[in-house]
Design a protein around this motif. Sequence first.
Motif, PDB file in Angstrom:
ATOM      1  N   ARG A  51       0.756  -1.214  -0.051  1.00  0.00           N
ATOM      2  CA  ARG A  51       0.198   0.011  -0.117  1.00  0.00           C
ATOM      3  C   ARG A  51       0.974   1.011  -0.095  1.00  0.00           C
ATOM      4  NH1 ARG A  51      -3.820   2.268  -1.815  1.00  0.00           N
ATOM      5  NH2 ARG A  51      -5.998   2.433  -0.812  1.00  0.00           N
ATOM      6  N   GLN A  52       0.266   2.399  -0.107  1.00  0.00           N
ATOM      7  CA  GLN A  52       1.072   3.663  -0.174  1.00  0.00           C
ATOM      8  C   GLN A  52       1.619   4.005   0.994  1.00  0.00           C
ATOM      9  OE1 GLN A  52      -1.677   6.964  -1.618  1.00  0.00           O
ATOM     10  NE2 GLN A  52      -0.013   8.613  -1.193  1.00  0.00           N
ATOM     11  N   ASP A  53       0.881   3.840   2.107  1.00  0.00           N
ATOM     12  CA  ASP A  53       1.614   4.176   3.575  1.00  0.00           C
ATOM     13  C   ASP A  53       1.032   3.242   4.617  1.00  0.00           C
ATOM     14  OD1 ASP A  53       0.014   6.902   4.991  1.00  0.00           O
ATOM     15  OD2 ASP A  53      -0.746   5.661   3.458  1.00  0.00           O
ATOM     16  N   THR A  73       5.319  -0.505   1.909  1.00  0.00           N
ATOM     17  CA  THR A  73       4.646   0.780   1.725  1.00  0.00           C
ATOM     18  C   THR A  73       5.436   1.612   0.701  1.00  0.00           C
ATOM     19  OG1 THR A  73       5.095   1.890   3.427  1.00  0.00           O
ATOM     20  CG2 THR A  73       3.106   0.627   3.737  1.00  0.00           C
ATOM     21  N   THR A  98       4.871  -0.147  -4.630  1.00  0.00           N
ATOM     22  CA  THR A  98       3.411  -0.617  -4.482  1.00  0.00           C
ATOM     23  C   THR A  98       2.516   0.132  -5.101  1.00  0.00           C
ATOM     24  OG1 THR A  98       3.381   0.757  -2.469  1.00  0.00           O
ATOM     25  CG2 THR A  98       4.045  -1.246  -2.014  1.00  0.00           C
ATOM     26  N   GLY A 138      -2.967   1.731   4.225  1.00  0.00           N
ATOM     27  CA  GLY A 138      -2.344   0.555   4.686  1.00  0.00           C
ATOM     28  C   GLY A 138      -3.316  -0.093   5.546  1.00  0.00           C
ATOM     29  N   GLN A 145      -1.208  -2.936  -4.780  1.00  0.00           N
ATOM     30  CA  GLN A 145      -1.823  -2.572  -3.561  1.00  0.00           C
ATOM     31  C   GLN A 145      -2.878  -3.597  -3.381  1.00  0.00           C
ATOM     32  OE1 GLN A 145      -2.277   1.720  -2.789  1.00  0.00           O
ATOM     33  NE2 GLN A 145      -1.283   2.292  -4.633  1.00  0.00           N
TER      34      GLN A 145
END
Length: 349
Positions: free
Chosen positions: A167-169, A231, A235, A174, A241
């Motif tokens: 995921r992004q973060d 992350t 991703t 996330g 993701q």
Amino acid sequence: MSDYTVGIVGTGPHPDASDHDGYSMGYRHARSYRAVEGCRVDACADVVSEHAEAFGEEFDLGDRVFTDLEAMLDTAAPEIVSICTPPSTHVDLVETCAAHDGVQAVHCEKPMAPTFEGSRRLVEVCDAANIQLTINLQNRCSNAAAEVKTIIENGAIGDLERVEIGRQDLLQTGLHHIDLANYVMDDEPVEWVLGQIDYPEEHVWYTNMPAEVQSLGIWEYESGVHAICSTGEGTDAVGAQTNRFVGTEGEIEFELFDRYRIKTDESGEWVTVEVGGDPAQDEAIAVVVDALANDEDPIVSGERALGATEVVFGVWESARRRGRVSLPLEIDDNPLEAMIESGDLPPDA
């Protein structure tokens, strides 16, 4: 089912004037309540009067439009309150709701709070006031998530060994995937977390809440199943993701939509399964109302959301300690924010 009145706190701008994918979460919550029998959106509050007034016009709230939560609670007395404001405001707003006799349930946006102490506080305050607390980690409420969980439990991919997440973060995006992993694992306790993070440049959500630019976290559930989450860079590619559940006889990928794909040792190839059903947001609001009406434990309870939140703070705490950390966490602060403020994790000049 009982009829409940709902108050929305933090309407945000009208969708036509929003830069958040065309919606604010206040509008999303309200539209989902409209889809559930047995409740009605009856009042709203937003510190920006123009936003509150536009929301009131959209949902025909008449004079039940406020710029102050306490005024809304005193005047309109909603039984359910949805909090759709930034995380830094959640503790104060939940405490205000918990102190009001008329409030029976609070449905709060994620992340829970900027600190782990604040996140725990949401649960403690509502438990003490006997108020149902739910957090809008809506994806575990989808039909597709339920089907993925069932087919794993039924042994379609053998014994589950590992969960892989991208995921992004961690805390903003996330968290949905970590929570989904916990859902499939029946919210089984996590034994330990090991993580590393990178913060080469400023990366902030909600104007004041930092998020790592890149991270890698590993944790182990009580049963011995391991999870790994990455992350940031790498991703954002198509298909990255996602949650991948790896078993002894196959694997499943789920991307938070109304479908998933599965590959078993027997088939030898990926098969996409369309599940359908109502949007996850609508399903989550239905869970909130149904659980309250039937005095049941909602699957999006604050306690369950705290489990996913603890994993995120655990990754950050592991990076701060430079070693593996055991859960439950015994910290109050936000390790990422603390490392940035202390200069231990400064963004590049």
